[in-house]
Design a protein around this motif. Structure first.
Motif, PDB file in Angstrom:
ATOM      1  N   UNK A 192       0.932  -1.266  -0.041  1.00 18.88           N
ATOM      2  CA  UNK A 192       0.319   0.203   0.229  1.00 18.88           C
ATOM      3  C   UNK A 192       0.992   1.420   0.106  1.00 18.88           C
ATOM      4  N   UNK A 193       1.815   0.570  -0.994  1.00 16.42           N
ATOM      5  CA  UNK A 193       2.832   2.213  -0.725  1.00 16.42           C
ATOM      6  C   UNK A 193       2.128   3.192  -1.553  1.00 16.42           C
ATOM      7  N   UNK A 194       2.611   4.582  -0.816  1.00 20.10           N
ATOM      8  CA  UNK A 194       1.553   5.880  -2.032  1.00 20.10           C
ATOM      9  C   UNK A 194       2.340   5.930  -3.341  1.00 20.10           C
ATOM     10  N   UNK A 195       1.000   6.285  -4.231  1.00 21.69           N
ATOM     11  CA  UNK A 195       1.984   6.539  -5.515  1.00 21.69           C
ATOM     12  C   UNK A 195       1.504   8.174  -6.015  1.00 21.69           C
ATOM     13  N   UNK A 196       0.699   9.322  -5.728  1.00 20.44           N
ATOM     14  CA  UNK A 196       0.429   9.832  -5.778  1.00 20.44           C
ATOM     15  C   UNK A 196       0.342  10.511  -7.686  1.00 20.44           C
ATOM     16  N   UNK A 197       1.037   9.882  -8.260  1.00 18.50           N
ATOM     17  CA  UNK A 197       1.619  10.737  -9.589  1.00 18.50           C
ATOM     18  C   UNK A 197       0.867   9.544 -10.786  1.00 18.50           C
ATOM     19  N   UNK A 198       0.415   8.563  -9.991  1.00 17.34           N
ATOM     20  CA  UNK A 198       0.345   7.104 -10.664  1.00 17.34           C
ATOM     21  C   UNK A 198      -0.668   7.516 -12.433  1.00 17.34           C
ATOM     22  N   UNK A 199      -0.117   6.753 -13.488  1.00 16.47           N
ATOM     23  CA  UNK A 199      -1.006   7.046 -14.130  1.00 16.47           C
ATOM     24  C   UNK A 199      -1.531   5.628 -14.631  1.00 16.47           C
ATOM     25  N   UNK A 200      -3.087   5.484 -15.883  1.00 20.67           N
ATOM     26  CA  UNK A 200      -3.401   4.114 -15.590  1.00 20.67           C
ATOM     27  C   UNK A 200      -2.858   3.872 -17.433  1.00 20.67           C
ATOM     28  N   UNK A 201      -2.666   2.420 -17.095  1.00 26.08           N
ATOM     29  CA  UNK A 201      -2.536   1.543 -18.450  1.00 26.08           C
ATOM     30  C   UNK A 201      -2.598   0.172 -18.710  1.00 26.08           C
ATOM     31  N   UNK A 202      -3.125  -0.020 -20.238  1.00 24.14           N
ATOM     32  CA  UNK A 202      -3.409  -1.085 -20.084  1.00 24.14           C
ATOM     33  C   UNK A 202      -2.987  -1.719 -21.068  1.00 24.14           C
ATOM     34  N   UNK A 203      -3.050  -2.739 -21.561  1.00 28.44           N
ATOM     35  CA  UNK A 203      -2.768  -4.221 -22.920  1.00 28.44           C
ATOM     36  C   UNK A 203      -3.441  -4.926 -23.032  1.00 28.44           C
ATOM     37  N   UNK A 204      -3.651  -5.164 -24.558  1.00 27.54           N
ATOM     38  CA  UNK A 204      -4.262  -6.119 -24.880  1.00 27.54           C
ATOM     39  C   UNK A 204      -4.382  -7.412 -24.865  1.00 27.54           C
ATOM     40  N   UNK A 205      -5.386  -8.086 -24.279  1.00 24.20           N
ATOM     41  CA  UNK A 205      -4.914  -9.830 -24.556  1.00 24.20           C
ATOM     42  C   UNK A 205      -5.594 -10.548 -24.824  1.00 24.20           C
ATOM     43  N   UNK A 206      -5.281 -11.757 -25.476  1.00 25.81           N
ATOM     44  CA  UNK A 206      -6.443 -12.677 -25.596  1.00 25.81           C
ATOM     45  C   UNK A 206      -6.220 -12.919 -26.893  1.00 25.81           C
ATOM     46  N   UNK A 211     -10.020  -9.633 -26.520  1.00 26.72           N
ATOM     47  CA  UNK A 211     -10.730 -10.572 -25.765  1.00 26.72           C
ATOM     48  C   UNK A 211     -11.033  -9.909 -24.285  1.00 26.72           C
ATOM     49  N   UNK A 212      -9.306  -9.487 -23.948  1.00 24.96           N
ATOM     50  CA  UNK A 212      -9.775  -9.244 -22.507  1.00 24.96           C
ATOM     51  C   UNK A 212      -7.957  -8.422 -22.380  1.00 24.96           C
ATOM     52  N   UNK A 213      -8.363  -7.589 -21.966  1.00 30.21           N
ATOM     53  CA  UNK A 213      -6.676  -6.590 -21.245  1.00 30.21           C
ATOM     54  C   UNK A 213      -6.194  -6.686 -19.867  1.00 30.21           C
TER      55      UNK A 213
END
Length: 750
Positions: A192-206, A211-213
């Protein structure tokens, strides 16, 4: 008569119903309305409705699925039934309300007790709802029910609760996720380390592609601030109603979380992710996700979670991302299941142990087949503070009986202790230690002992099956000042006998005393004697290669497990309930005509120790039963001297003679006021029988007699002792004298 006709007939006969409607088919299921008279509290009867909104007559719709009668009917209440009650399943506005009337499966209830039992549960639920008794604080707080969530979030509730800020700020941390068809399966980062500047990412799979990510998203943890040391307690049950971002923010407000702060961190995260130059939001075909966990202080501990009165409520926020209109935030929200992350607390709770008990520090000497199985049983029960000690590597043949089955593909055989540590790490035990060392050196060297055994250790378990380790443990000086108790686990007779020993507090009973007591037990218990003897007294040379052999005992893995599991159960009981105030000898004997083992526990009070300086110095250790029998016999004969022969074990390595039993004086013995003469009639045969019945472990070690008036050994006593020593073939001989003030001992050796 059809199955529905039969159900209709049963409902009409139920005395708790005032009306049963005709069956109606809707979407392949049969619906039957029933009217239930509800027993309202007396003050609510004139108005016909309780303070909780339950009416005197409630109509319940029973939906019989196509699987009836294999599947139970599902009860539904009116669409405007009050929703601020616990034990209500999630539903959409305008639909009939689904009460949770039974803790288990309605299908199992049906097949165990019949349709009437299902109806009885609905009636009982309505009665409790009318009385405001659906939550019993004596049983604990009922967590907010979630039965149809497309998402599951995995984390340790205890650790997240501890990490949640108490000043009203919101913790932003990381989660890894996989998503398909709008549902999310995510793991919150365990630290549960703080990560205030975290940004979203996503990789397509399947396949087909996308079909899933999977990827990483932010998780926001929020709770009401603690003011003046007092948490914000929410004692009002609120059913789950969150369906969008506005209702999520409303729920946060109701729980004491600042709505604007939560909205701002979500907005900042969305904007930061969408406009991050390293990201291509056009590839986020499954949407942009965020996780929100609201932490709520309840007035009592949660049901099924003793000691934790904090409830965690996870939600999944999903933004539909339009590359053409990135500023437009189209968000949907749904509640998510919480699944406990693998953690010592979860293991302890699943095993029924208080978490505090499982934090004790333990040392395991020997990580072979028996030791590894006992260790893994304890590890899975939540006991993770182990120090593993073993100086051997794993060989392929070890896998026939070892608890670990990791592939051995390296150039060097993996160390057993290191493998146990790695296995414990997989069980979430981060504090386990591995020592590549010999148990004898650990027990014999004070500095080495201090490095290996924690100062606050509770138990040291010797599972080496080594007699050398037993000897080292018997005379181990570091154990004298150690807070930890020593235990020893061993198997005999090709697994037909299992033995678990626990030393007494302060080593008032030692493992060598208990080992000697085991073989004394063989003298009087033929079943134990036969089990220990087995088919052979020697290990077998098992060929583990075309030209390699190993000394081992050929028994199956299941036989080892049969011994290891009860030993682990007993150790768990000792650790949870507190170590007993006596030495313990637990003996398990395989049932000849069955598959299990019969166990007997012998509690042993402190051993009497008489130290002598003769013959270089010896400690004569007299087991309690022997001391009690001598005292009883001496007092029985009163003014006349009496006596008998002593059976025991001599250890040159430890300079110890352990007296475990007696052979009664033969009938031709002479008892007088000034002298006792041990007779000879049958004596030799009885001594040989004692030796044989103890499987050769015990032998004749000397004699005892009483001095009713007190006093040391007389000249005649000394001469008698010298005569016994001459016949002992170089072994030390013991002469034990009972006096009213205690035992006196002399030793001679020819």
């Amino acid at each position: 008569m059809t199955a529905i006709d039969d159900a209709f007939d049963q409902l009409r006969r139920h005395r708790g119903l005032s009306r049963v409607g005709d069956p109606v088919e809707v979407d392949g299921a049969i619906r039957i309305e029933i009217d239930i008279p509800v027993e309202l509290p007396s003050r609510a009867r004139p108005a016909g409705v309780s303070a909780t909104g339950v009416r005197a007559i409630e109509t319940c719709t029973l939906v019989f699925p196509s699987g009836w009668p294999l599947c139970a009917p599902r009860p539904y209440l009116r669409a405007d039934f009050p929703l601020d009650l616990p034990h209500i399943n999630p539903h959409r506005s305008g639909q009939l309300v689904s009460p949770c009337v039974f803790e288990g499966s309605l299908d199992e209830l049906l097949h165990r007790f019949g349709l009437d039992a299902v109806i009885d549960q609905v009636i009982e639920w309505l009665r409790n709802a009318a009385a405001g008794m659906l939550i019993d604080h004596a049983q604990g707080w009922e967590p907010t029910r979630r039965d149809a969530c497309p998402s599951t979030i995995v984390f340790s509730a205890e650790r997240l609760s501890a990490a949640a800020p108490i000043d009203g700020t919101i913790l932003t941390t990381s989660a890894s996720y996989a998503t398909v068809e709008g549902g999310l399966f995510a793991f919150l980062a365990p630290g549960f380390n703080p990560w205030p500047d975290l940004v979203f990412d996503q990789t397509q799979q399947g396949e087909p592609r996308g079909k899933w990510a999977s990827g990483h998203c932010a998780a926001f943890v929020a709770r009401a601030p603690i003011i003046d040391g007092q948490p914000h307690v929410v004692a009002t049950y609120q059913p789950e109603t969150v369906a969008d971002l506005d209702s999520l923010l409303g729920r946060a407000t109701a729980l004491g979380v600042d709505r604007d702060t939560l909205a701002r961190v979500l907005d900042d995260y969305y904007r930061r992710s969408v406009f991050d130059p390293r990201q291509d939001m056009r590839g986020w075909t499954h949407g942009l996700y965020a996780i929100v966990v609201l932490v709520v202080q309840r007035p009592v501990a949660l049901v099924g979670t003793p000691g934790r009165s904090i409830e965690v409520l996870p939600y999944v926020v999903r933004y539909e991302v339009d590359a053409q209109s990135p500023f437009e935030r189209k968000a949907s929200v749904h509640p998510a299941f919480h699944a406990h992350a693998l953690a010592p607390e979860l293991l302890a709770r699943t095993s029924g142990h208080p978490a505090q008990a499982t934090t004790q520090k333990l040392v395991l000497l020997g990580c072979g087949s028996l030791g590894s199985k006992i260790g893994l049983h304890l590890g899975r029960a939540g006991f993770g503070g182990f120090t593993f000690v073993d100086n051997e590597g794993m060989s392929p043949h070890n896998l026939a009986r070892h608890a670990l089955v990791d592939e051995m593909s390296g150039l060097l055989p993996p160390n057993k202790a290191e493998q146990m540590k790695a296995a414990f790490a997989k069980l979430s035990h981060a504090d386990a230690r591995a020592v590549d060392g010999d148990a004898v050196s650990v027990l014999s060297d004070a500095a080495r002992f201090a490095d290996v055994v924690p100062d606050d250790a509770t138990l040291i378990l010797d599972a080496t099956a080594s007699l050398q380790v037993l000897a080292a443990a018997s005379k181990a000086a570091p154990l004298a000042g150690c807070s930890a108790r020593l235990a020893r686990a061993a198997m005999y007779g090709q697994g037909r006998c299992a033995v678990l020993m626990l030393e007494g507090p302060g080593r008032t009973v030692r493992v060598d005393d208990l080992a000697a007591l085991l073989f004394e037990h063989c003298r009087v218990n033929p079943e134990v004697r036969v089990a220990i003897a087995g088919d052979s007294t020697e290990p077998t040379r098992v060929f583990v290669g075309d030209n390699c052999r190993s000394l081992t005992t050929p028994i199956s893995d299941a036989v080892v497990s049969r011994s290891a599991a009860p030993m682990a159960i007993q150790i768990e009981r000792w650790l949870v309930g507190g170590l007993p105030l006596s030495g313990q000898l637990c003996i398990g004997v395989a049932d000849a005509a069955a598959l299990g083992m019969s166990w007997t526990t012998v509690a042993t009070s402190p051993v009497t120790v008489v130290s002598v300086t003769e013959d270089g110095g010896w400690d004569v250790r007299i087991l309690p039963a022997v001391a009690e029998a001598i005292d009883a016999d001496a007092r029985y004969w009163g003014a006349s001297e009496t006596g008998g022969a002593l059976i025991g074990r001599i250890s040159y390595e430890c300079r110890t003679i352990t007296i475990t039993g007696l052979v009664d004086a033969p009938p031709d013995s002479v008892r007088g006021s000034a002298r006792f003469i041990l007779g000879t009639s049958g004596l030799v045969q009885n001594l040989r029988r004692a030796h044989a019945d103890s499987l050769g472990y015990l032998m004749f070690v000397g004699t005892w007699h009483s001095h009713p008036l007190g006093g040391p050994h007389s000249g005649i006593d000394r001469e008698t002792l010298r005569s016994i020593a001459r016949d002992a073939g170089g072994l030390p001989a013991v002469s034990l004298v009972w006096t009213p003030t205690g035992l006196r001992c002399a030793i001679d050796r020819w």
